[in-house]
Design an enzyme around this catalytic site. Structure first.
Site, short mmCIF file in Angstrom:
data_model
loop_
_atom_site.label_atom_id
_atom_site.label_comp_id
_atom_site.label_asym_id
_atom_site.label_seq_id
_atom_site.Cartn_x
_atom_site.Cartn_y
_atom_site.Cartn_z
NE ARG A 48 -10.45 43.55 19.87
CZ ARG A 48 -10.36 43.91 21.15
NH1 ARG A 48 -10.51 43.00 22.09
NH2 ARG A 48 -10.14 45.15 21.48
CE LYS A 106 -8.78 46.83 36.49
NZ LYS A 106 -7.82 47.48 35.57
N GLY A 135 -0.90 48.81 39.83
CA GLY A 135 0.16 49.00 38.83
C GLY A 135 1.52 48.49 39.26
N GLY A 188 -5.11 61.44 29.38
CA GLY A 188 -5.06 60.00 29.18
C GLY A 188 -5.24 59.19 30.45
CG ASP A 202 -10.24 49.95 38.17
OD1 ASP A 202 -9.85 49.10 37.33
OD2 ASP A 202 -9.46 50.54 38.95
CE LYS A 206 -7.24 48.43 39.81
NZ LYS A 206 -6.81 49.80 39.45
#
Length: 438
Positions: A48, A106, A135, A188, A202, A206
């Site tokens: 972007r 996903k 991952g 993080g 999330d 999955k």
């Protein structure tokens, strides 16, 4: 020496994972060429904002804001933008132009995977998505390929590192949910808006992907019963620990026989008590693990880094090398396994155990009343623990009961909990959680 052909690679998105993918494509160009039989040329990176700060220093001339043109000239497209649009439109454009696609999206696969699979099959190109679940852990290809001759009966997965970190912190340090979440954000592991993680969304996306591959039937988000971890308290964690359990957010897909005799698959995500001796109970921090039960292979567990730029980039590059080899050597593309028609079962059809926390009056006959009510609903009690509490202000004693049931249908257990709430000796139902592995 024969000169290797060149395959143009378009990268869509340059966040943590995309930046590491770009770095590996540049730094390991010779090694990747040796493995694939072709040079993988990073033709461009669609973003972007070209001058946005990034952790990896990459040649500025690679960046473009014209994703539409980039995908039309590519042999291989890596989509790491996330979200539904424009990712969906760009993937379909790439497929229509004959490019193989690697994605880690996903949410898009869970919502509209069939459209992408059908487009790839029609075009004869490969659509790969190992990075969409867990991952760096190679889990989708083993399910699709290595276990294709077996019958998977059950999949249990810790597939969200954020929630596993939070629950692990609460279990090992006694932290409250809010404090553990703040620590996950500081490190993080959690986004500023953690709703998709702590709300279970999330993991649900999955779970739909895992179920689709494991049971050769297309499942989407609408088929997944989803509960997050925001209602799990430090008291729940402590009580579970005292009883020999640990609480994990599990994605579960299993084949079941409903009460009417029909077979189907239950797909669900919810906080779950596991015995501490269960292999998944030992998964700490932000790690992921997927536990599979199959008729012939028995029990298998896949464990590793479930998130992060470099680990997830490893899964992306694995798919990329596989797709590039197919282009070089020829042969049919592999997109998804054969499709069956196994129905998705509602949560009420599931056979499970419950962990129930009750605050009750400390008086004779309470335990007998509760036990009788459970028996009337056909639910058997396996474990019952009682702790007496005295209110410091009122000096009134109450009892805290922690009950673990034997397996029963979800419908019977839910009806039992509802009936318990109506007993005059019950002050409150403090927690209701499902139990696996007992």
């Amino acid at each position: 020496m024969t000169e290797l052909r060149t395959l143009k690679v378009a990268l869509l998105g340059c966040g943590n994972v995309g930046a590491q993918v770009a770095r590996i494509l540049i730094d390991d160009a010779d090694a990747l060429a040796a493995r694939t039989g072709a040079r993988l040329e990073l033709a461009g990176i669609a973003v972007r904002t070209i001058d946005a700060p990034r952790d990896v220093e990459l040649p500025r001339e690679l960046f473009t804001t014209d994703a539409d043109t980039l995908v039309k000239d590519a042999d291989l497209v890596i989509e790491l933008m996330g979200g539904i649009e424009p990712a969906r439109t760009l993937i379909l454009s790439a497929i229509e132009n004959g490019a193989c696609v690697v994605t880690g999206n996903k949410a898009l696969l869970a919502q509209d995977g069939p459209t992408l699979y059908e487009a790839a099959d029609k075009a004869g190109v490969q659509l790969s998505y190992e990075a969409a679940v867990a991952g760096a852990i190679p889990i989708l290809r083993p399910i699709r390929d290595s276990l294709s001759g077996d019958h998977i009966t059950r999949v249990l997965g810790i597939v969200n590192g954020t929630t596993n970190f939070i629950l692990d912190q609460m279990d090992t340090t006694g932290a409250q949910f809010e404090d553990a979440l703040a620590e996950a954000q500081r490190l993080g592991y959690a986004e500023a808006d953690p709703t998709a993680d702590v709300g279970g969304l999330d993991a649900a996306a999955k779970a739909a992907i895992l179920a689709s591959l494991s049971f050769h039937t297309r499942f989407d988000l609408e088929n997944v019963h989803c509960e997050g971890i925001t209602g799990v308290s430090a008291a729940d964690i402590a009580a579970a620990k005292d009883a020999g359990f640990v609480i994990k957010l599990l994605a579960i897909a299993e084949k079941l026989t409903a009460t009417d005799g029909s077979e189907g698959v239950s797909v669900r995500v919810h906080p779950t008590l596991l015995p501490r001796e269960h292999p998944l109970a030992a998964v700490h921090g932000a790690f992921n693990a997927v536990f599979i039960e199959a008729e012939n292979a028995g029990e298998l567990m896949f464990y590793g880094q479930g998130a992060g730029g470099t680990p997830t980039a490893s899964a992306v590059l694995g798919d990329l090398v596989s797709a590039a080899r197919r282009i070089v050597l020829g042969g049919p593309a592999q997109t998804e396994t054969a499709i069956g028609q196994v129905p998705a079962l509602p949560i009420d059809a599931v056979n499970t155990s419950y962990y129930i926390g009750l605050d009750v009056a400390d008086q004779p006959g309470v335990l007998a009343k509760i036990a009788q009510l459970f028996a009337e609903h056909g639910v058997s009690i396996e474990i019952m623990r009682q702790t007496i509490h005295r209110d410091a202000d009122s000096n009134v004693e109450s009892a805290e009961l922690r009950i673990v049931t034997h397996r029963a249908t979800e419908a019977a257990l839910a009806a039992t909990v509802q009936a318990v709430k109506g007993l005059d000796v019950i002050n409150s139902v403090t927690s209701v959680l499902r139990v696996e592995g007992v």
